[in-house]
Scaffold this motif. Structure first.
Motif, PDB file in Angstrom:
ATOM      1  N   PHE A   7       2.887   9.930   4.478  1.00  0.00           N
ATOM      2  CA  PHE A   7       3.432   8.849   4.501  1.00  0.00           C
ATOM      3  C   PHE A   7       2.410   7.854   4.272  1.00  0.00           C
ATOM      4  CE2 PHE A   7       5.247   5.061   6.190  1.00  0.00           C
ATOM      5  CZ  PHE A   7       6.619   4.820   5.471  1.00  0.00           C
ATOM      6  N   PRO A   8       2.182   6.976   2.808  1.00  0.00           N
ATOM      7  CA  PRO A   8       0.917   6.096   2.762  1.00  0.00           C
ATOM      8  C   PRO A   8       1.201   4.833   3.576  1.00  0.00           C
ATOM      9  CG  PRO A   8       1.942   6.924   0.705  1.00  0.00           C
ATOM     10  CD  PRO A   8       3.143   7.208   1.825  1.00  0.00           C
ATOM     11  N   VAL A   9       0.463   4.362   4.453  1.00  0.00           N
ATOM     12  CA  VAL A   9       0.810   3.117   5.342  1.00  0.00           C
ATOM     13  C   VAL A   9       0.369   1.850   4.792  1.00  0.00           C
ATOM     14  CG1 VAL A   9       0.350   2.197   7.416  1.00  0.00           C
ATOM     15  CG2 VAL A   9       0.393   4.646   7.377  1.00  0.00           C
ATOM     16  N   ARG A  10       1.470   1.050   4.419  1.00  0.00           N
ATOM     17  CA  ARG A  10       1.020  -0.159   3.881  1.00  0.00           C
ATOM     18  C   ARG A  10       0.895  -1.360   4.968  1.00  0.00           C
ATOM     19  NH1 ARG A  10       4.673  -4.459   3.361  1.00  0.00           N
ATOM     20  NH2 ARG A  10       4.255  -6.062   1.392  1.00  0.00           N
ATOM     21  N   ARG A  11       1.637  -1.346   5.961  1.00  0.00           N
ATOM     22  CA  ARG A  11       1.528  -2.528   7.096  1.00  0.00           C
ATOM     23  C   ARG A  11       1.917  -1.830   8.506  1.00  0.00           C
ATOM     24  NH1 ARG A  11       3.813  -8.247   4.613  1.00  0.00           N
ATOM     25  NH2 ARG A  11       2.370  -8.511   3.005  1.00  0.00           N
ATOM     26  N   ILE A  12       1.614  -2.399   9.308  1.00  0.00           N
ATOM     27  CA  ILE A  12       1.842  -1.834  10.749  1.00  0.00           C
ATOM     28  C   ILE A  12       2.274  -3.331  11.623  1.00  0.00           C
ATOM     29  CG2 ILE A  12       1.260  -0.988  12.864  1.00  0.00           C
ATOM     30  CD1 ILE A  12      -0.923   0.538  11.536  1.00  0.00           C
ATOM     31  N   CYS A  59      -0.228   7.336  15.497  1.00  0.00           N
ATOM     32  CA  CYS A  59       1.391   7.887  15.227  1.00  0.00           C
ATOM     33  C   CYS A  59       1.317   9.140  14.840  1.00  0.00           C
ATOM     34  CB  CYS A  59       1.487   6.999  13.952  1.00  0.00           C
ATOM     35  SG  CYS A  59       3.270   7.215  13.521  1.00  0.00           S
ATOM     36  N   GLY A  60       2.218  10.035  15.465  1.00  0.00           N
ATOM     37  CA  GLY A  60       2.752  11.187  15.363  1.00  0.00           C
ATOM     38  C   GLY A  60       3.313  11.551  13.924  1.00  0.00           C
ATOM     39  N   PRO A  61       3.587  12.630  13.518  1.00  0.00           N
ATOM     40  CA  PRO A  61       4.240  13.146  12.444  1.00  0.00           C
ATOM     41  C   PRO A  61       5.608  12.342  12.256  1.00  0.00           C
ATOM     42  CG  PRO A  61       3.087  15.277  13.441  1.00  0.00           C
ATOM     43  CD  PRO A  61       3.268  13.941  14.525  1.00  0.00           C
ATOM     44  N   ILE A  62       6.011  12.059  10.991  1.00  0.00           N
ATOM     45  CA  ILE A  62       7.271  11.049  11.061  1.00  0.00           C
ATOM     46  C   ILE A  62       8.416  12.029  10.521  1.00  0.00           C
ATOM     47  CG2 ILE A  62       8.420   9.482   9.399  1.00  0.00           C
ATOM     48  CD1 ILE A  62       5.811   8.193   9.052  1.00  0.00           C
ATOM     49  N   THR A  81       9.102  -9.508   3.527  1.00  0.00           N
ATOM     50  CA  THR A  81       9.700  -8.446   2.662  1.00  0.00           C
ATOM     51  C   THR A  81       9.251  -7.061   3.180  1.00  0.00           C
ATOM     52  OG1 THR A  81       9.884  -9.929   0.955  1.00  0.00           O
ATOM     53  CG2 THR A  81       9.952  -7.595   0.266  1.00  0.00           C
ATOM     54  N   LEU A  82      10.076  -6.299   3.856  1.00  0.00           N
ATOM     55  CA  LEU A  82       9.663  -4.935   4.022  1.00  0.00           C
ATOM     56  C   LEU A  82       9.437  -4.125   2.838  1.00  0.00           C
ATOM     57  CD1 LEU A  82      11.621  -4.364   7.385  1.00  0.00           C
ATOM     58  CD2 LEU A  82       9.116  -5.374   7.178  1.00  0.00           C
ATOM     59  N   GLU A  83       8.573  -3.255   2.811  1.00  0.00           N
ATOM     60  CA  GLU A  83       8.322  -2.357   1.548  1.00  0.00           C
ATOM     61  C   GLU A  83       8.047  -0.772   2.256  1.00  0.00           C
ATOM     62  OE1 GLU A  83       8.370  -3.339  -1.502  1.00  0.00           O
ATOM     63  OE2 GLU A  83       7.826  -5.564  -1.507  1.00  0.00           O
ATOM     64  N   PRO A  84       8.218   0.173   1.252  1.00  0.00           N
ATOM     65  CA  PRO A  84       8.133   1.447   1.510  1.00  0.00           C
ATOM     66  C   PRO A  84       6.591   1.653   2.122  1.00  0.00           C
ATOM     67  CG  PRO A  84       9.118   1.476  -0.406  1.00  0.00           C
ATOM     68  CD  PRO A  84       8.736   0.030  -0.169  1.00  0.00           C
ATOM     69  N   GLY A  85       6.416   2.179   3.420  1.00  0.00           N
ATOM     70  CA  GLY A  85       4.968   2.608   3.660  1.00  0.00           C
ATOM     71  C   GLY A  85       4.825   1.573   4.834  1.00  0.00           C
TER      72      GLY A  85
END
Length: 230
Positions: free
Chosen positions: A21-26, A138-141, A188-192
């Motif tokens: 899962f590519p992380v964009r923002r936290i 962060c553990g596995p999603i 605006t929430l985005e994938p990642g």
């Protein structure tokens, strides 16, 4: 003009998949359990939870060795449920939030508590205490369609086998649908995107050699080991 070096997003493993899962923002939720508000004595129990951010490259995976960070003498754990966003959304309603959720994971909001307290006392942003290297394990999603029972689930964090935090997820002040909806009013929430949903009471200091594990009902567990400062 060419980039001097390639930049790739951090990847969090997806349970049951070879893909990441590519992380964009936290995004992180502050003060989302009443018992933690009482424990920290930093706000009124009637105050709404609020949000802060960590850099995407603060993510570290299950099994990682996390270096004790610089500039602190009070390094603490905060066990949390993490929500992974899988669809673009803005101004979404709580009841529609599942459409935007990819899955869930166990997480730890690692905190330089002494630096955070200075920021609180001076009414300054929390970044020195919250946003540093390795601060967002962060553990596995687990994909949402394979997740069940979270509303009635529990979160347990132990250090070296000694339970330090235990809570029911339904004790969050803001539920997951409410958190997603409120964040989508602000950004605006985005994938990642990852959302750390807040921690219960029981936070405390950890030291080199400590092993920290978070277990949440139905989700893969997360374990990290603290090592000496690099």
């Amino acid at each position: 003009m060419h980039a001097l070096w390639p930049v790739s997003p951090p990847l969090v493993p997806i349970a049951g998949s070879r893909e990441g899962f590519p992380v964009r923002r936290i995004y992180c939720v502050g003060r989302n359990y009443v018992d933690h508000i009482r424990e920290m004595r930093e706000g009124d129990e009637r105050d709404d939870p609020f949000f802060f951010q960590k850099p995407a490259d603060a993510v570290v995976p299950d099994g990682a060795k996390v270096a004790y960070p610089q500039a602190t003498g009070d390094f603490q754990f905060e066990g949390e449920l993490v929500v992974a966003i899988g669809a673009r959304c803005r101004d979404i309603r709580p009841e529609d939030s599942p459409k935007a959720i990819f899955g869930y994971a166990a997480g730890i909001d690692l905190t330089r508590r002494d630096l955070q307290k200075v920021s609180v006392a001076q009414a300054r942003p929390w970044e020195p205490g919250k946003s540093f290297d390795g601060s967002a394990p962060c553990g596995p999603i687990l994909p949402r369609e394979r997740s069940s029972g979270l509303d009635a689930g529990t979160l347990v964090l132990d250090v070296n086998g000694d339970v330090r935090q235990r809570t029911r997820l339904d004790l969050m002040i803001w539920s997951v649908p409410e958190i997603v909806a409120r964040l989508s009013d602000l950004y605006t929430l985005e994938p990642g995107d990852l959302i750390f949903t807040g921690t219960p009471a029981g936070v405390a200091a950890i030291h080199p050699g400590d092993c920290v594990t978070v277990r949440i009902t139905g989700l893969p567990s997360l374990t990290i080991t603290i090592q000496e400062q690099l």
